[in-house]
Write a protein that holds these residues in place. Structure first.
Motif, short mmCIF file in Angstrom:
data_model
loop_
_atom_site.label_atom_id
_atom_site.label_comp_id
_atom_site.label_asym_id
_atom_site.label_seq_id
_atom_site.Cartn_x
_atom_site.Cartn_y
_atom_site.Cartn_z
N PRO A 38 0.84 -1.20 0.00
CA PRO A 38 0.00 0.00 0.00
C PRO A 38 0.87 1.25 0.00
N PRO A 39 0.30 2.41 -0.31
CA PRO A 39 1.09 3.65 -0.41
C PRO A 39 1.99 3.88 0.81
N TYR A 40 3.27 4.20 0.55
CA TYR A 40 4.24 4.36 1.62
C TYR A 40 5.17 5.53 1.34
N GLN A 41 5.88 5.96 2.38
CA GLN A 41 6.86 7.04 2.27
C GLN A 41 8.11 6.53 1.58
N ARG A 42 8.66 7.36 0.70
CA ARG A 42 9.92 6.98 0.05
C ARG A 42 11.17 7.56 0.72
N LEU A 51 18.62 1.82 7.55
CA LEU A 51 19.34 1.62 8.81
C LEU A 51 18.67 0.60 9.73
N ARG A 52 17.49 0.13 9.30
CA ARG A 52 16.69 -0.82 10.09
C ARG A 52 16.19 -0.19 11.39
N GLU A 53 16.01 1.13 11.35
CA GLU A 53 15.47 1.84 12.50
C GLU A 53 13.97 2.11 12.35
N MET A 54 13.43 1.80 11.19
CA MET A 54 12.01 2.01 10.92
C MET A 54 11.45 0.74 10.30
N ASP A 55 10.36 0.22 10.88
CA ASP A 55 9.79 -1.00 10.32
C ASP A 55 8.79 -0.66 9.23
N LEU A 56 8.31 -1.69 8.54
CA LEU A 56 7.49 -1.51 7.36
C LEU A 56 6.21 -0.73 7.67
N GLU A 57 5.55 -1.06 8.77
CA GLU A 57 4.27 -0.43 9.07
C GLU A 57 4.41 1.08 9.24
N ARG A 58 5.55 1.53 9.76
CA ARG A 58 5.76 2.97 9.95
C ARG A 58 5.98 3.69 8.62
N LEU A 59 6.29 2.95 7.57
CA LEU A 59 6.43 3.57 6.26
C LEU A 59 5.09 3.94 5.64
N LEU A 61 1.74 5.41 4.45
CA LEU A 61 1.19 6.76 4.51
C LEU A 61 -0.12 6.79 5.29
N ARG A 62 -0.88 5.74 5.18
CA ARG A 62 -2.14 5.59 5.90
C ARG A 62 -2.23 4.17 6.42
N ALA A 63 -2.97 3.98 7.49
CA ALA A 63 -3.25 2.62 7.94
C ALA A 63 -3.97 1.87 6.82
N PRO A 64 -3.65 0.61 6.60
CA PRO A 64 -4.31 -0.13 5.53
C PRO A 64 -5.84 -0.05 5.58
N SER A 65 -6.41 0.09 6.76
CA SER A 65 -7.87 0.16 6.89
C SER A 65 -8.44 1.47 6.32
N PHE A 66 -7.61 2.51 6.19
CA PHE A 66 -8.09 3.81 5.74
C PHE A 66 -8.76 3.71 4.38
N TRP A 67 -8.15 2.96 3.49
CA TRP A 67 -8.64 2.91 2.11
C TRP A 67 -10.02 2.26 2.04
N LYS A 68 -10.21 1.21 2.80
CA LYS A 68 -11.52 0.56 2.82
C LYS A 68 -12.57 1.44 3.48
N GLU A 69 -12.18 2.04 4.60
CA GLU A 69 -13.12 2.89 5.33
C GLU A 69 -13.57 4.10 4.50
N ASN A 70 -12.70 4.58 3.63
CA ASN A 70 -13.02 5.73 2.79
C ASN A 70 -13.45 5.34 1.38
N GLU A 71 -13.71 4.06 1.20
CA GLU A 71 -14.22 3.53 -0.06
C GLU A 71 -13.35 3.92 -1.25
N VAL A 72 -12.05 3.77 -1.05
CA VAL A 72 -11.09 3.91 -2.15
C VAL A 72 -10.73 2.51 -2.60
N ASN A 73 -11.01 2.21 -3.85
CA ASN A 73 -10.69 0.90 -4.42
C ASN A 73 -9.20 0.86 -4.72
#
Length: 408
Positions: A38-42, A51-59, A61-73
Motif C-alpha cells: 500500500p502507499p508508503y513514504q519513500r 538503517l533498520r530503525e524504521m519498520d514496514l508499518e511505519r512507512l 502513509l495511511r493505515a491499511p484500513s483507511f482505504w476501505k473505510e473511505n471507499e477507495v478501491n
C-alpha cells in the motif's frame, strides 16, 4: 460506473485520493499501484528503513484500513499498460477500468547504468522502491566495500547510512563537485568536509569506465584509470519522470507530463500531479521532486478535478538528513548570481542564501532551523531582504523578518 481513477499509488496519488474524499466527493475512486505494498513514504528508504530503525508499518502513509473505510478501491500489483482516451478506459492488471476523470501520479524512475558498462551485474542497485531496499539489505555488513555512483543528496544520504553500518565507502562524482546541480559551492564544501570527517572517500571529477565481475560485480574501472575492488554498488545518478503511458496516449510531454497551472494535461479529462508533472512557475516551466510538492500539488489538483479552478502556487521545500546534520531548503536557487553565507549558533550550524539581482531566491540551512523558518517565510511571502542586512552578524536572524520587503 465511472468515477475518478488515479494511476500511481505513491505520495501524490495517495494524497489526491484522500483529498477528493475529504472534499466530499462520493463517487467511485480507484487508486492503482504497480507495487504490491500500500502507499508508503519513500524518503525513509535511504535513511531510517535502510538503517533498520524504521519498520514496514511505519512507512505506510495511511493505515491499511483507511482505504476501505473511505471507499477507495486500492488496486495493488497492477501496472497500467495503456490509456484509451476515446473510450475513457485504462488497462491495468489485465482489466479495463472506466474513468470520468483520470489523474496521472506516476512519479519517477531512477536512472540506471547501461548493461554494456556492467549495470546488469548482480550487486548493482538503485534506490527507489521498497523492493529495491529489501533486495540490498543483506549487503550492508560491516567492512564490506561499497561504491556509490553519484554525488547528489541521495548518494550522500546512502553514504551516511553506510558509515553507520561500518562499510568502507567510495563515492564518485563525474562533475567538478558534489551537489553541483542543486547547490552552491559553499554547500558542497560543507557536505564534502562532513563526509571526509567520517572517512568517506569522495572522488570528484571522476566517472567510471565500467563495472567488472563474472556474473556479480567485484570491481570498477574509474575514468582516471584507477581500478578499485567493490562488494556492491549503488547507482544514484538522478531520476526521470515516468511518462511512457502518457506519451503512448499522445498526451503532451515537456520535462514530464505537461500541465497547465491547474493540473490539466492536454486532454481536459486527464490531470497530473507530483514529480511526473511539469507546471508553470514564475514565468518558466518546472518539475519538482519533493514530498512537499507531491502533497500540495496533488491536493490542489484534487480540488480542481471537483471544480475549484485554482492555480498552483508552489512553495518549494526539501530536506536531507546526513549523520547528525539536518539540511532544510526553501525556494529554488535557479539563476542565482550572489551568495550570502551566515553562521549559525554553533560550528556546524550555518545557512546559505541565494540571490538573483538583489532578490532572495532560496536558502540552504544546515542545523539552523531558525534561519530556515525565517528564510522560508520571506520567500513564501514573495519578499526579499537586502543582502547587506543578511550579511551583518550583529542582526539576529529573526529581525530579518522586519527588514523584508516585497519584491517587484
Amino acid at each position: 460506473m465511472t468515477g475518478i481513477v488515479i494511476v500511481g499509488a505513491g505520495q501524490a496519488g495517495a494524497s489526491l485520493a484522500a483529498k477528493v474524499r475529504a472534499l466530499g466527493y462520493d463517487g467511485p475512486v480507484t487508486l492503482i499501484g504497480e507495487e504490491p505494498a500500500p502507499p508508503y513514504q519513500r524518503p525513509p528508504l535511504s535513511k531510517g528503513y535502510l538503517l533498520r530503525e524504521m519498520d514496514l508499518e511505519r512507512l505506510y502513509l495511511r493505515a491499511p484500513s483507511f482505504w476501505k473505510e473511505n471507499e477507495v478501491n486500492l488496486k495493488l500489483g497492477a501496472p497500467v499498460t495503456s490509456i484509451h482516451r476515446s473510450t475513457k478506459t485504462v488497462r491495468a492488471g489485465g482489466e479495463s477500468i472506466l474513468y470520468d476523470k483520470l489523474a496521472l501520479t506516476t512519479g519517477s524512475r531512477p536512472r540506471r547504468m547501461p548493461a554494456r558498462a556492467g549495470g546488469d551485474l548482480k550487486g548493482v542497485y538503485t534506490i527507489r522502491t521498497l523492493a529495491d531496499v529489501d533486495a540490498m539489505a543483506a549487503e550492508f555488513q560491516s567492512r564490506r566495500r561499497l561504491l556509490i555512483i553519484g554525488g547528489g543528496y541521495l548518494g550522500l544520504e546512502v553514504a551516511a547510512v553506510g558509515v553507520k553500518l561500518g562499510l568502507e565507502l567510495t563515492l564518485i562524482e563525474m562533475g567538478p563537485r558534489i551537489l553541483q546541480r542543486v547547490a552552491a559551492p559553499q554547500t558542497s564544501d560543507y557536505f564534502r568536509n562532513l563526509h571526509f570527517s567520517h572517512s568517506v572517500n569522495i572522488l570528484e571529477n571522476t566517472g567510471f569506465d565500467c563495472l567488472t565481475g563474472s556474473g556479480r560485480v567485484s570491481g570498477a574501472v574509474l575514468s582516471n584509470g584507477m581500478k578499485i575492488p567493490v562488494d556492491f554498488v549503488i547507482v544514484a545518478i538522478g531520476v526521470t519522470p515516468r511518462t511512457s503511458i502518457a506519451e503512448e496516449a499522445h498526451i503532451e510531454i515537456e520535462n514530464g507530463i505537461r500541465t497547465d497551472g491547474q493540473g490539466r494535461t492536454s486532454d481536459p479529462s486527464i490531470w497530473s500531479a507530483g514529480e511526473c508533472a511539469s507546471f508553470p512557475y514564475e514565468g518558466r516551466r518546472v518539475r519538482l521532486e519533493s514530498v512537499g510538492n507531491a502533497i500540495d500539488h496533488a491536493e490542489l489538483v484534487a480540488g480542481n478535478m471537483l471544480g475549484a479552478s485554482e492555480n498552483y502556487k508552489a512553495k518549494p521545500w526539501f530536506w536531507s538528513d546526513q549523520y547528525d546534520v539536518k539540511l532544510q531548503i526553501a525556494g529554488l536557487n535557479t539563476g542565482y548570481d550572489r551568495i550570502v553565507e551566515r553562521k549559525g549558533d554553533h560550528e556546524r550550524s550555518r545557512s546559505i542564501w541565494y540571490y538573483e539581482g538583489g532578490r532572495l531566491l532560496a536558502i540552504d540551512a544546515m542545523n539552523d532551523a531558525r534561519a530556515y523558518m525565517v528564510g522560508k517565510r520571506i520567500i513564501d511571502a514573495g519578499q526579499t531582504v537586502a543582502p547587506e542586512h543578511l550579511a551583518d552578524p550583529s542582526k539576529d536572524v529573526k529581525s530579518l523578518l522586519l527588514e523584508a520587503t516585497k519584491t517587484s
